[in-house]
Design an enzyme around this catalytic site. Structure first.
Site, short mmCIF file in Angstrom:
data_model
loop_
_atom_site.label_atom_id
_atom_site.label_comp_id
_atom_site.label_asym_id
_atom_site.label_seq_id
_atom_site.Cartn_x
_atom_site.Cartn_y
_atom_site.Cartn_z
N ALA A 25 0.06 8.48 -4.54
CA ALA A 25 -0.68 9.55 -5.23
C ALA A 25 0.30 10.59 -5.79
O ALA A 25 0.15 11.06 -6.92
CB ALA A 25 -1.65 10.22 -4.26
N GLU A 50 22.08 -16.21 -28.57
CA GLU A 50 22.23 -16.73 -29.93
C GLU A 50 23.28 -17.84 -29.96
O GLU A 50 23.10 -18.87 -30.61
CB GLU A 50 22.65 -15.60 -30.89
N TRP A 77 -1.23 -9.61 7.36
CA TRP A 77 -1.08 -9.61 5.92
C TRP A 77 -2.43 -9.52 5.25
O TRP A 77 -3.37 -10.17 5.70
CB TRP A 77 -0.35 -10.87 5.45
N1 AOF Z 1 0.69 -5.71 3.64
C1 AOF Z 1 1.05 -6.27 2.49
C2 AOF Z 1 2.13 -5.73 1.72
N2 AOF Z 1 2.80 -4.63 2.14
C3 AOF Z 1 4.12 -4.24 1.64
O1 AOF Z 1 5.13 -5.15 1.98
C4 AOF Z 1 6.07 -4.55 2.87
C5 AOF Z 1 6.63 -5.55 3.81
O2 AOF Z 1 7.61 -6.28 3.12
P1 AOF Z 1 8.57 -7.31 3.88
O3 AOF Z 1 8.98 -6.69 5.17
O4 AOF Z 1 9.73 -7.51 2.97
O5 AOF Z 1 7.78 -8.56 4.07
C6 AOF Z 1 5.27 -3.45 3.50
O6 AOF Z 1 5.99 -2.44 4.07
C7 AOF Z 1 4.50 -2.93 2.33
O7 AOF Z 1 5.29 -2.15 1.48
N3 AOF Z 1 2.44 -6.35 0.56
C8 AOF Z 1 1.79 -7.45 0.11
O8 AOF Z 1 2.11 -7.98 -0.95
N4 AOF Z 1 0.78 -7.95 0.83
C9 AOF Z 1 0.37 -7.41 1.99
O9 AOF Z 1 -0.54 -7.94 2.60
#
Ligand code: AOF
Ligand code: NDP
Length: 621
Positions: free
Chosen positions: A359, A107, A234
């Site tokens: 889950a 504000e 990835w």
């Molecule tokens: N494979 C996958 C994900 N996976 C998540 O990201 C973590 C890895 O994070 P970092 O080590 O910080 O890069 C991994 O352990 C899991 O929790 N995330 C995503 O957006 N896309 C992806 O294709």
């Protein structure tokens, strides 16, 4: 159980009243239409003009919410605030948002930007300012600048701040309109929704005992979060992963399960170049984790391991030597863990776990929102993991339907988001307007002040059940023998064991009645209830409110000065500010049910009714 006292029905059947009293008349984001006749009149009288007016107000409030969004991740645990100042001709004169914790209020920034255009203008705030530090900086800025009208998206969610800035602005002669209270329309509902969304974590904090939790995952088009080998880097595109960094930057913590640590060796940092980096949490029952892991490097960001009590003590020592905090739980499950982090002050948690833990978290009802990146890839594999493991559902009709679903293309991926639980709508100090009026018609739930009481040495300490005011009450329903009980607490605790055909229960009643202090009486009553539940009367849960009510009625009828004190609080909400008793007390953040406060308000209302009846009789005589 329906108790009637005079002509007033005090309680609905216990179960439904209890539900009502769960403090959260949860409403889906499709917000309620007020039935207030005043509100309807205002809308109708304005006709087309009113609609235009509403559209303008809605647009500026949305803008304020967008501005507030810019600080997401920087302000936590403070709310996100945005402010727009618009002239009477509808032009934006100034804007501001709270940049980070402790910086100038939105504000004040907007007033500075608008300069002389403030005079006679309208200020739009996504949320009522909270005067945490007692300097009234936001309110003063608006008042001193000569703002004529203030439109507020939502009231402050925290009970002790709720309504006070609005009251202050009004007392300074500024017209204040609150969306959903002073006027309603579809466009305003949408604007209000934007205001709820931008501070969803804080609203959750005010209404529940767990942080706002988002489950995020990346999956292939055939619904896999890794190949059958467990390899997952990835699935989503670089652009999507940058969005994940942003998400992390808005969260207080990121949580994964032990298996994800073993498979991925993640870093879980926010690497998009701005914002803060969340705490990393690993949930593991076995503590069977590698000695070398990126998460054990806590030089920049802390890591907390939550595990089962007693798990691998030597590894716990090893982690501690690395600076990793280990917290043990008797019952390691998502709800206990989330309640723990709520108490530590965490507002928002990002779950980046695999399907097993996801889950379990969904089943424990701790997940509020889902963020799913769907990549146009197919990996196949019968054993390849999917984002959510076993939920025990067998029919498609049991599937959880997401609310407020949004779709967005991010590079080659599709981002789907939606809510598993609605954001709780804000509520007045005590459960709902209707319930409040039913309890005590003199209380306006939105405008009343709150009187807190708890310890006997407080200003209103005599309202406490521990106050040294003996009462004469019979011991049990069928008993005509009146006895003296040193305090309401003595009477209440003893009643847990009244009427039970067991000599130990009789002894317990007598032990409580002769306890040297209310604290001692409470100790005996509570520990016996825990340790010897067989001594507790079967109907205790059904009658305990009634027992308390009768004891309070006796206390306030016996001592005229207490009755006067109670009557002197007319119009105020009474809250027993016990931080841990969520049934009789109001809780730390207003999450408690405050039944003691409610009963006192009920009693106050009845005393008023009695005195008006006797005044009428005197007059007629
Ligand atoms: N494979 C996958 C994900 N996976 C998540 O990201 C973590 C890895 O994070 P970092 O080590 O910080 O890069 C991994 O352990 C899991 O929790 N995330 C995503 O957006 N896309 C992806 O294709
Ligand atoms: N694409 C994506 O978005 C993501 C993919 N993945 C992938 O998912 C796979 C791992 O998935 P998943 O095995 O489900 O892994 P998680 O590690 O996320 O969850 C399971 C583990 O959580 C721990 N845990 C602690 N308490 C509980 C509880 N109450 N309920 C359930 N689990 C609990 C256990 O660890 P412990 O055994 O140590 O006791 C358990 O093995 C990996 O291949 C990984 O690459 C993972 C995250 C995101």
């Amino acid at each position: 159980m329906i108790l009637t006292f005079g002509t007033l029905h005090i309680f609905k059947p216990f179960s439904s009243f209890h539900r009502l009293g769960r403090l959260i008349p949860i409403m889906a984001l499709s917000l309620r239409i007020s039935s207030s006749p005043l509100i309807c009149r205002a809308t109708l009288a304005n006709g087309d003009n009113g609609r235009n007016h509403h559209a303008k107000d809605a647009a500026f409030i949305r803008r304020a919410a967008d501005l507030a969004e810019m600080s997401a991740g920087l302000t936590s645990p403070h709310p996100n605030f945005g402010c727009v100042i618009a002239t009477s001709s509808g032009k934006v004169a100034g804007e501001g948002y709270l940049y980070a914790q402790g910086t100038k209020p939105a504000e004040a920034l907007a007033v500075e930007a608008a300069g002389e255009f403030c005079r006679g203008s309208t200020a739009y705030l996504n949320m009522e300012p909270g005067d945490c530090h007692g300097d009234h900086a936001a309110v003063s800025a608006l008042v001193q600048a000569g703002i004529e009208r203030v439109v507020v998206g939502i009231r402050h969610p925290l009970q002790h701040l709720r309504g006070s800035a609005i009251r202050e602005l009004r007392s300074q002669g500024i017209e204040v309109n609150v969306l959903g209270e002073d006027f309603e329309s579809k466009v305003l509902e949408d604007a209000r929704k934007a205001c709820l969304l931008v501070n969803a974590p804080l609203i959750h904090r005010a209404c529940s005992r767990v942080p706002f939790s988002v489950l995020k995952y990346a999956m292939t088009l055939d619904g896999k979060i890794a190949a059958s080998s467990g390899h997952a880097a990835w699935i989503s595109s670089k652009l999507s992963r940058t969005r994940v960094f942003e998400l992390r930057g808005r969260s207080d913590a990121v949580i994964v399960g032990g298996n994800t640590v073993r498979q991925d060796d993640p870093r879980l940092t926010a690497r998009h170049g701005q914002g803060h980096t969340p705490t990393r949490i690993v949930m593991t029952q076995s503590l069977d984790l590698p000695e070398k892991a990126n998460l054990w490097d806590v030089s920049e960001v802390p890591t907390i391991i939550v595990t089962q009590r007693g798990a691998r003590r030597s590894f716990q020592k090893f982690l501690a030597s690395k600076g990793v905090e280990v917290v043990e739980f008797d019952m390691l499950n998502p709800r206990e863990v989330m309640e723990y982090f709520h108490l530590r002050g965490y507002l928002s948690i990002l779950w980046e776990c695999g399907g097993t833990l996801a889950a379990s978290a969904i089943s424990s009802s701790v997940i509020h929102k889902v963020v799913a990146f769907v990549a146009p890839k197919i990996i196949g594999g019968r054993n390849a993991p999917s984002p959510v493991g076993e939920l025990g559902m067998v029919e498609m009709t049991q599937a959880l339907n997401l609310m407020d679903v949004c779709y967005e293309q991010v590079g080659p991926d599709m981002l789907v988001t939606g809510f598993l639980q609605p954001i709780p709508d804000l509520i007045p100090v005590i459960p709902s307007e209707d319930a409040t009026v039913e309890i005590d018609p003199s209380v306006n739930p939105f405008e009343s002040s709150i009187i807190f009481f708890y310890k006997t040495w407080d200003l209103y300490g005599s309202f406490s059940n521990f106050s040294p005011h003996p009462i004469r009450m019979p011991c049990g329903e069928d008993n005509d023998d009146y006895m003296t009980w040193p305090s309401v607490e003595h009477y209440y605790q003893a009643n847990k064991f009244v009427g039970v055909e067991n000599p130990m229960a009789h002894d317990c009643v007598e032990k409580i009645r002769t306890a040297r202090s209310p604290e001692e009486a409470a100790l005996i009553g509570r520990s016996t209830l825990r340790q010897k539940p067989e001594l507790v009367r079967n109907d205790w849960e059904d009658v305990k409110i009634e027992v308390m009510y009768m004891a309070l009625k006796c206390k306030f009828s016996t001592y005229p000065h207490l009755k006067s004190m109670l009557l002197s609080t007319a119009g105020s909400v009474l809250v027993e500010s016990s931080p841990h008793d969520l049934f009789w007390g109001g809780g730390r953040e207003g999450e408690g049910l405050n039944y003691l406060g409610r009963l006192l308000m009920q009693l106050r209302s009845e005393f008023f009714d009695d005195s008006s009846v006797s005044a009428e009789n005197t007059f007629l005589a």
